[in-house]
Design an enzyme around this catalytic site. Sequence first.
Site, PDB file in Angstrom:
ATOM      1  N   GLY A   1      -8.475  -6.766  -2.564  1.00 26.66           N
ATOM      2  CA  GLY A   1      -9.060  -6.073  -1.415  1.00 26.66           C
ATOM      3  C   GLY A   1     -10.278  -5.241  -1.741  1.00 26.66           C
ATOM      4  O   GLY A   1     -10.521  -4.875  -2.888  1.00 26.66           O
TER       5      GLY A   1
ATOM      6  N   HIS B   1       1.106 -11.250   7.993  1.00 33.62           N
ATOM      7  CA  HIS B   1       0.401 -11.586   6.744  1.00 33.62           C
ATOM      8  C   HIS B   1       1.122 -12.820   6.217  1.00 33.62           C
ATOM      9  O   HIS B   1       2.252 -12.728   5.750  1.00 33.62           O
ATOM     10  CB  HIS B   1       0.485 -10.421   5.752  1.00 33.62           C
ATOM     11  CG  HIS B   1       0.011 -10.764   4.364  1.00 33.62           C
ATOM     12  ND1 HIS B   1      -1.118 -10.198   3.800  1.00 33.62           N
ATOM     13  CD2 HIS B   1       0.515 -11.595   3.431  1.00 33.62           C
ATOM     14  CE1 HIS B   1      -1.278 -10.693   2.576  1.00 33.62           C
ATOM     15  NE2 HIS B   1      -0.293 -11.535   2.320  1.00 33.62           N
TER      16      HIS B   1
ATOM     17  N   LEU C   1      -5.450   2.771   5.534  1.00 27.39           N
ATOM     18  CA  LEU C   1      -5.906   4.157   5.368  1.00 27.39           C
ATOM     19  C   LEU C   1      -5.233   4.825   4.172  1.00 27.39           C
ATOM     20  O   LEU C   1      -5.576   5.941   3.818  1.00 27.39           O
ATOM     21  CB  LEU C   1      -5.654   4.960   6.655  1.00 27.39           C
ATOM     22  CG  LEU C   1      -6.402   4.458   7.894  1.00 27.39           C
ATOM     23  CD1 LEU C   1      -6.062   5.291   9.119  1.00 27.39           C
ATOM     24  CD2 LEU C   1      -7.912   4.455   7.670  1.00 27.39           C
ATOM     25  N   ARG C   2      -4.255   4.139   3.584  1.00 28.36           N
ATOM     26  CA  ARG C   2      -3.650   4.524   2.297  1.00 28.36           C
ATOM     27  C   ARG C   2      -2.815   5.797   2.336  1.00 28.36           C
ATOM     28  O   ARG C   2      -2.268   6.192   1.313  1.00 28.36           O
ATOM     29  CB  ARG C   2      -4.720   4.677   1.203  1.00 28.36           C
ATOM     30  CG  ARG C   2      -5.580   3.448   0.980  1.00 28.36           C
ATOM     31  CD  ARG C   2      -4.778   2.235   0.611  1.00 28.36           C
ATOM     32  NE  ARG C   2      -5.618   1.127   0.148  1.00 28.36           N
ATOM     33  CZ  ARG C   2      -5.237  -0.130   0.172  1.00 28.36           C
ATOM     34  NH1 ARG C   2      -4.048  -0.467   0.638  1.00 28.36           N
ATOM     35  NH2 ARG C   2      -6.034  -1.079  -0.270  1.00 28.36           N
TER      36      ARG C   2
ATOM     37  N   ASP D   1      -9.798  -5.779   7.588  1.00 27.14           N
ATOM     38  CA  ASP D   1      -8.899  -5.647   6.428  1.00 27.14           C
ATOM     39  C   ASP D   1      -9.510  -4.671   5.415  1.00 27.14           C
ATOM     40  O   ASP D   1      -9.483  -4.903   4.202  1.00 27.14           O
ATOM     41  CB  ASP D   1      -8.587  -7.005   5.779  1.00 27.14           C
ATOM     42  CG  ASP D   1      -7.407  -6.923   4.801  1.00 27.14           C
ATOM     43  OD1 ASP D   1      -6.782  -5.854   4.694  1.00 27.14           O
ATOM     44  OD2 ASP D   1      -7.132  -7.937   4.132  1.00 27.14           O
TER      45      ASP D   1
HETATM   46 ZN    ZN Z   1      -2.729  -8.803   4.646  1.00 25.60          ZN
END
Ligand code: ZN
Length: 425
Positions: free
Chosen positions: A324, A179, A63-64, A305
Amino acid sequence: MGLLLKGGRVVDPVAQTIQKLDVLIDHTVIIEMAPEIAHQGHTVYDVSHQFVMPGLIDVHVHLREPGQTHKETIETGTMAAAAGGFSQVCAMPNTTPVVDSPAWVRHIIDEAAKYGYAKVHPIAAITKSSKGQELTEFEALSEAGAVGFSDDGKGVQSAEMMRNALLAAKALSKPVIVHAEDETLSGSGVINFGDVAKTLSVPGILPDAETAMIARDIVLAQAVGAHVHFCHVSPADAVGLIKEAKSKGAHVTAEVTPHHLLLTDHEVLLQGSTAKVNPPLRSETDRRACVNGLLDGTLDMIATDHAPHSTEEKSRDLLHAPFGFVGIETSFALMYTAFVHSHILSLPELVALMSYRPAKAFHLDGGRLAVGQPADIAVVDPISEKVVDPDRFYSKGKVTPFKGRVLRGWPVLTIFAGNVVYNNR
Ligand SMILES: [Zn+2]
């Protein structure tokens, strides 16, 4: 008063059934589900020929906020979630600053509640500033509302640090969300290691960079008895390792993204930086292994993602564009079109992969529709076809490799906590 959904086909991801039922909502809760509910002054939505399903759950979104609000905000990200049929999302902590303190965890929850489009569950960082040096305060972060711990965006390079994280998370019955990326193997790679990288003369990211860390973390999680959750699994060998770990009874869950199920690194030849993502789009063998892993239950759930960036950032060349792209507004229609419409998955199976199973793995409420449950509902139109048009996204991120695709199975009405938060009927 109340709100009545009339004539829809209700999908139950637990019983794996589809039934024609009316659904009556009072305030925030479902109070009745029956073949025929008479309306008595309710606000009625005629949803005949549409599917009524639990509000979807995405355990992996960016969501930054705080700090990167030119890419996305909690407001735009949750509006995008609502438009995608999602009622709950887990927000990754790799913001600016990193979500590594209880105050930021609470801030994100409060901010999302202020807008009321969807519930946001913060995932807190494993290490301070996600630098891999010092563990965060797991207990305080958990008390503040963190649903799990991750240094998403990069891998935890130290096995000892990961082991300590697993021990701390185990004590709180929360997952460590991995990750997987060994930086000594991924190096300066920008796309998958293989023929496409060779053709384009850009450094590649070995599948082993991901698989090796998954192997390590399976070993550590099993030894410690903790729950490890693998993000965006992409290599065939990693799917095999997860399958084996599960067969031995390890507490392992894993997610796969629509893009790793549907695209390969060939897409980079066609779309350049638009298709740059981490982990990268891989080979056809890897893609097929992910599909098979999804079908045989090795991969537990779909997560998007959702990773918004500005169009300017994504227009840079392959070496300089960020990894992304967005996904939350298109994921259900993509999966519906590719898997349900073509009879690879049943609709209740897909809904389970995008609601009930993530809820179960992350100990979240919701994920099914029943009397007494929160009125978090997605209504989907299985018939109408629509082109993926990023200009119409609620997200600030407009870059997706699926632009221009014609899809069906679009969410048309989303109800969150009893309120209509998206209506495109
Ligand atoms: Zn990741």
